[in-house]
Write a protein that holds these residues in place. Structure first.
Motif, PDB file in Angstrom:
ATOM      1  N   ASN A  96       3.014   4.828   6.240  1.00 25.35           N
ATOM      2  CA  ASN A  96       2.020   4.289   5.320  1.00 25.35           C
ATOM      3  C   ASN A  96       0.884   5.284   5.168  1.00 25.35           C
ATOM      4  O   ASN A  96       0.823   6.294   5.892  1.00 25.35           O
ATOM      5  N   ALA A  97      -0.025   5.011   4.251  1.00 25.13           N
ATOM      6  CA  ALA A  97      -1.160   5.910   3.997  1.00 25.13           C
ATOM      7  C   ALA A  97      -2.235   5.144   3.243  1.00 25.13           C
ATOM      8  O   ALA A  97      -1.960   4.131   2.586  1.00 25.13           O
ATOM      9  N   PHE A  98      -3.467   5.627   3.333  1.00 18.41           N
ATOM     10  CA  PHE A  98      -4.547   5.051   2.543  1.00 18.41           C
ATOM     11  C   PHE A  98      -5.623   6.097   2.312  1.00 18.41           C
ATOM     12  O   PHE A  98      -5.643   7.157   2.952  1.00 18.41           O
ATOM     13  N   ALA A  99      -6.521   5.791   1.377  1.00 21.41           N
ATOM     14  CA  ALA A  99      -7.694   6.625   1.109  1.00 21.41           C
ATOM     15  C   ALA A  99      -8.928   5.763   1.287  1.00 21.41           C
ATOM     16  O   ALA A  99      -8.889   4.543   1.117  1.00 21.41           O
ATOM     17  N   HIS A 246      -4.939  -4.288   1.646  1.00 23.52           N
ATOM     18  CA  HIS A 246      -4.913  -3.801   0.271  1.00 23.52           C
ATOM     19  C   HIS A 246      -5.163  -2.299   0.173  1.00 23.52           C
ATOM     20  O   HIS A 246      -4.893  -1.685  -0.858  1.00 23.52           O
ATOM     21  N   MET A 247      -5.673  -1.676   1.234  1.00 20.86           N
ATOM     22  CA  MET A 247      -6.001  -0.257   1.189  1.00 20.86           C
ATOM     23  C   MET A 247      -4.762   0.635   1.233  1.00 20.86           C
ATOM     24  O   MET A 247      -4.795   1.760   0.745  1.00 20.86           O
ATOM     25  N   PHE A 248      -3.684   0.143   1.832  1.00 16.51           N
ATOM     26  CA  PHE A 248      -2.505   0.968   2.046  1.00 16.51           C
ATOM     27  C   PHE A 248      -1.657   1.082   0.779  1.00 16.51           C
ATOM     28  O   PHE A 248      -1.717   0.222  -0.095  1.00 16.51           O
ATOM     29  N   HIS A 265      -0.113  -6.220  -3.226  1.00 19.03           N
ATOM     30  CA  HIS A 265       0.558  -5.092  -3.866  1.00 19.03           C
ATOM     31  C   HIS A 265       1.587  -5.569  -4.891  1.00 19.03           C
ATOM     32  O   HIS A 265       2.190  -6.632  -4.712  1.00 19.03           O
ATOM     33  N   PRO A 266       1.797  -4.778  -5.942  1.00 16.67           N
ATOM     34  CA  PRO A 266       2.885  -5.085  -6.867  1.00 16.67           C
ATOM     35  C   PRO A 266       4.230  -4.911  -6.161  1.00 16.67           C
ATOM     36  O   PRO A 266       4.320  -4.268  -5.114  1.00 16.67           O
ATOM     37  N   SER A 267       5.275  -5.468  -6.736  1.00 16.06           N
ATOM     38  CA  SER A 267       6.593  -5.279  -6.146  1.00 16.06           C
ATOM     39  C   SER A 267       7.007  -3.815  -6.282  1.00 16.06           C
ATOM     40  O   SER A 267       6.704  -3.149  -7.278  1.00 16.06           O
ATOM     41  N   THR A 268       7.697  -3.324  -5.276  1.00 21.09           N
ATOM     42  CA  THR A 268       8.152  -1.931  -5.296  1.00 21.09           C
ATOM     43  C   THR A 268       9.085  -1.687  -6.466  1.00 21.09           C
ATOM     44  O   THR A 268       9.033  -0.630  -7.106  1.00 21.09           O
ATOM     45  N   ALA A 269       9.945  -2.648  -6.772  1.00 20.02           N
ATOM     46  CA  ALA A 269      10.888  -2.481  -7.883  1.00 20.02           C
ATOM     47  C   ALA A 269      10.148  -2.264  -9.198  1.00 20.02           C
ATOM     48  O   ALA A 269      10.529  -1.403 -10.003  1.00 20.02           O
TER      49      ALA A 269
END
Length: 308
Positions: A96-99, A246-248, A265-269
């Motif tokens: 994972n990652a975030f800013a 929500h940051m990730f 988050h929106p769905s990945t698809a």
């Protein structure tokens, strides 16, 4: 359109907070809620980045410690027209990652060791371009404000539950009904607004990040890879602090599902589909990205990873 939607939702969140203060304490409560919101957001503006990085045990790395990762962030920052952010690594197996940061001049990007260990160089570049898009769009500040207001509304709801509202009908004509609205409805409404803002900004960061890297399929491939692996690697810090989810780049919480009413988050698809459509519009070959074999492990402080 996304910016207008975000502005409307932020105004709604602020109005909800001030309205909750009125329902609890009338005009005095409304003034108190307004001052509380100002104070909390001022504190979050100056300290939120340090708080979240410390919460996740992030450690800043230099080019000497993580040359490939650092150089990729530097190259993408130049492409995005941004100052070089601080670069952090989090010792966590979940990819994972975030800013974070109040503005581009005080920004930081962070990636977990799980992300650096499992992603190809192209996929890491796609992810970091997405995070830099959040920095350029100042989403890190927007999401800090919404999270702070949502938390403050929750505090008001607890206050209303234990102490009740103003009994003065001149200031609070709804009486106990107003208190019940704050206790039951206000936190739910705040959460829904927070989720709507987060989903809107994720789609925009996907688009802008793909433009920064010039390769929409790098991020599409990374998102698909994350979808396959993130659920099997729980992030215990995120589970204890769900307000930061929500940051990730993808939901770090177990059991999270995209595009549902309560999802951050929106769905990945849906995200992958939009990125593939964007790639097609740019004339990029939309065949699945073939991940190249990973190179030798690169030293990252006390740990090593296959990103080099």
């Amino acid at each position: 359109m996304n910016y207008a939607k975000t502005a409307i939702l932020l105004a709604g969140m602020t109005g909800l907070f001030v309205g909750a203060g009125y329902l609890i304490g009338g005009e005095t409560g409304m003034a108190f809620a307004f001052l509380l919101a100002l104070g909390m957001n001022a504190f979050a503006y100056w300290n939120s980045d340090k708080m979240v990085l410390r919460m996740y045990g992030a450690r800043q790395v230099s080019r000497n410690e993580a040359p490939a990762f650092y150089d990729t962030v530097a190259d993408l920052s130049r492409r995005a027209g941004l100052p070089m952010p601080k670069v952090y690594v989090i010792d966590n197996d979940q990819p994972n990652a975030f800013a974070t940061g109040r503005n581009p001049a005080n920004a930081a990007v962070a990636a977990t060791t799980g992300l650096l260990a499992r992603m190809s160089r192209e996929e890491v570049a796609g992810v970091m371009a997405h995070e830099l898009a959040h920095v350029r769009n100042r989403d890190t500040l927007i999401m800090t404000v919404t999270a702070t207001l949502a938390g403050a509304i929750g505090m008001l709801a607890q206050f209303a539950f234990f102490f009740g509202g103003s009994r003065d009908s001149r200031n609070n004509p709804l009486g106990i009904v107003g208190v019940l609205l704050v206790v039951i409805v206000a936190p739910l409404a705040a959460m829904l607004v927070q989720m709507a803002i987060s989903r809107s900004r994720e789609y925009e960061a996907d688009r802008a990040g793909a433009e920064i890297s010039g390769q929409p399929l790098w991020l599409a491939s990374a998102l698909q890879h994350l979808e396959e692996t993130v659920r099997g690697s729980p992030n215990h810090t995120a589970e204890r602090n769900p307000a930061t989810a929500h940051m990730f780049i993808v939901n770090p919480l177990s059991g999270g599902h995209g595009d549902s009413l309560f999802s951050t988050h929106p769905s990945t698809a849906n995200r992958v589909r939009r990125l593939r459509e964007m790639a097609g519009g740019l004339g990029v070959n939309v065949e699945p990205v073939v991940r190249r074999r990973r190179g030798p492990w690169e030293r990252l402080g006390r740990r090593t990873g296959p990103w080099g």
